[in-house]
Design a protein around this motif. Structure first.
Motif, PDB file in Angstrom:
ATOM      1  N   ASP A 142      -2.083   6.969-101.952  1.00 34.25           N
ATOM      2  CA  ASP A 142      -1.630   7.076-100.557  1.00 34.25           C
ATOM      3  C   ASP A 142      -0.873   8.379-100.345  1.00 34.25           C
ATOM      4  O   ASP A 142      -1.064   9.058 -99.333  1.00 34.25           O
ATOM      5  N   ASP A 143      -0.002   8.718-101.311  1.00 35.09           N
ATOM      6  CA  ASP A 143       0.755   9.974-101.212  1.00 35.09           C
ATOM      7  C   ASP A 143      -0.192  11.168-101.228  1.00 35.09           C
ATOM      8  O   ASP A 143      -0.030  12.120-100.451  1.00 35.09           O
ATOM      9  N   ASP A 144      -1.198  11.135-102.114  1.00 31.77           N
ATOM     10  CA  ASP A 144      -2.173  12.229-102.191  1.00 31.77           C
ATOM     11  C   ASP A 144      -2.944  12.356-100.877  1.00 31.77           C
ATOM     12  O   ASP A 144      -3.145  13.462-100.372  1.00 31.77           O
ATOM     13  N   ILE A 145      -3.352  11.229-100.309  1.00 35.22           N
ATOM     14  CA  ILE A 145      -4.090  11.247 -99.043  1.00 35.22           C
ATOM     15  C   ILE A 145      -3.204  11.801 -97.935  1.00 35.22           C
ATOM     16  O   ILE A 145      -3.657  12.585 -97.092  1.00 35.22           O
ATOM     17  N   GLU A 146      -1.937  11.419 -97.947  1.00 37.01           N
ATOM     18  CA  GLU A 146      -0.992  11.932 -96.943  1.00 37.01           C
ATOM     19  C   GLU A 146      -0.874  13.450 -97.048  1.00 37.01           C
ATOM     20  O   GLU A 146      -0.870  14.160 -96.038  1.00 37.01           O
ATOM     21  N   HIS A 147      -0.822  13.992 -98.249  1.00 39.07           N
ATOM     22  CA  HIS A 147      -0.748  15.443 -98.446  1.00 39.07           C
ATOM     23  C   HIS A 147      -2.014  16.122 -97.918  1.00 39.07           C
ATOM     24  O   HIS A 147      -1.949  17.196 -97.305  1.00 39.07           O
ATOM     25  N   ILE A 148      -3.157  15.505 -98.151  1.00 43.63           N
ATOM     26  CA  ILE A 148      -4.423  16.069 -97.658  1.00 43.63           C
ATOM     27  C   ILE A 148      -4.414  16.121 -96.131  1.00 43.63           C
ATOM     28  O   ILE A 148      -4.778  17.129 -95.528  1.00 43.63           O
ATOM     29  N   PHE A 149      -3.962  15.024 -95.498  1.00 45.63           N
ATOM     30  CA  PHE A 149      -3.906  15.004 -94.036  1.00 45.63           C
ATOM     31  C   PHE A 149      -2.934  16.058 -93.499  1.00 45.63           C
ATOM     32  O   PHE A 149      -3.213  16.716 -92.491  1.00 45.63           O
ATOM     33  N   GLN A 150      -1.823  16.230 -94.162  1.00 43.87           N
ATOM     34  CA  GLN A 150      -0.872  17.252 -93.720  1.00 43.87           C
ATOM     35  C   GLN A 150      -1.482  18.656 -93.825  1.00 43.87           C
ATOM     36  O   GLN A 150      -1.327  19.487 -92.926  1.00 43.87           O
ATOM     37  N   ALA A 151      -2.208  18.910 -94.902  1.00 49.30           N
ATOM     38  CA  ALA A 151      -2.853  20.215 -95.080  1.00 49.30           C
ATOM     39  C   ALA A 151      -3.930  20.428 -94.015  1.00 49.30           C
ATOM     40  O   ALA A 151      -4.055  21.531 -93.449  1.00 49.30           O
ATOM     41  N   LEU A 152      -4.697  19.374 -93.706  1.00 49.65           N
ATOM     42  CA  LEU A 152      -5.719  19.483 -92.668  1.00 49.65           C
ATOM     43  C   LEU A 152      -5.086  19.759 -91.307  1.00 49.65           C
ATOM     44  O   LEU A 152      -5.596  20.575 -90.539  1.00 49.65           O
ATOM     45  N   LYS A 153      -3.994  19.082 -91.001  1.00 55.08           N
ATOM     46  CA  LYS A 153      -3.300  19.312 -89.731  1.00 55.08           C
ATOM     47  C   LYS A 153      -2.826  20.762 -89.639  1.00 55.08           C
ATOM     48  O   LYS A 153      -2.934  21.399 -88.593  1.00 55.08           O
TER      49      LYS A 153
END
Length: 174
Positions: A142-153
Motif C-alpha cells: 500500500d505504501d509503495d502504491i501510494e508513492h507511485i500515485f504521488q509520483a504520477l500526480k
C-alpha cells in the motif's frame, strides 16, 4: 491438528475460563467420576496438600453468580456455597485421590481434551502470525502504491507547467 469428538465436545462445554485459568466445576467433575459432589470435596479436604491454589480454588460469590447466569441455573435449591473449581493439574490430582476406574478413565479423557485445546491454540497462534505477516506485506505494498500515485500526480502537474527547453544556450557577447 486433533479435532474434538462428540464426547470431547461434551467435556469441553464444561470447561470455563475463570481468573485466567481453564477450570471445571466440582459438580461436573463429580458427575463424570460417578460420585457425589460432597464425596469429591471430602476426598480433596483429606488430601489438601495435593491441591495448592493453582490446582483448585473456590469461586467468589460474584464469580458464582456470573457463572450461574451463564449456565442458566436457578437460585432456588442447589448449593449453599460457591463451588470449587479445578484446573487441569487439579483434575489430574483428583484421579489420585478418587481411585475408582471411572475416575481414572474420565481424568485421562479430560486431560486429553485440555491437551487438544492447547494444540488448537498453538495452531491458531501460527495462523495469527501468518495473518500478521500478510498484513505487513499488504501495508508495505500500500505504501509503495501510494508513492507511485504521488509520483504520477507530480508528473501530471509538471506537464501543465511550461518547461525550459533542454540543450545548450549560447551566451550573448554584447
Amino acid at each position: 491438528m486433533n479435532e474434538l469428538t462428540t464426547d470431547d465436545q461434551e467435556i469441553a462445554e464444561k470447561i470455563y475460563l475463570i481468573r485466567g485459568h481453564k477450570v471445571m466445576l466440582d459438580k461436573d467433575l463429580a458427575n463424570m467420576y460417578g460420585v457425589e459432589t460432597k464425596r469429591l470435596i471430602e476426598q480433596v479436604n483429606r488430601n489438601l496438600l495435593r491441591f495448592p491454589a493453582e490446582f483448585m480454588f473456590r469461586l467468589t460469590n460474584e464469580e458464582f453468580e456470573i457463572l450461574r447466569s451463564q449456565i442458566a441455573t436457578s437460585k432456588r435449591g442447589g448449593r449453599r456455597y460457591a463451588p470449587y473449581v479445578f484446573t487441569e493439574h487439579g483434575i489430574l490430582m483428583l484421579s489420585s485421590v478418587l481411585n475408582s476406574r471411572q475416575a481414572i478413565t474420565m481424568s485421562i479423557k479430560i486431560i486429553e481434551v485440555f491437551v487438544k485445546f492447547r494444540e488448537m491454540l498453538v495452531s491458531q497462534k501460527d495462523l495469527l502470525l501468518k495473518f500478521e505477516q500478510l498484513e505487513k506485506l499488504v501495508i508495505r505494498h500500500d505504501d509503495d502504491i501510494e508513492h507511485i500515485f504521488q509520483a504520477l500526480k507530480q508528473l501530471i502537474q509538471q506537464k501543465n507547467e511550461p518547461r525550459q527547453p533542454i540543450g545548450f544556450k549560447l551566451k550573448d557577447n554584447a
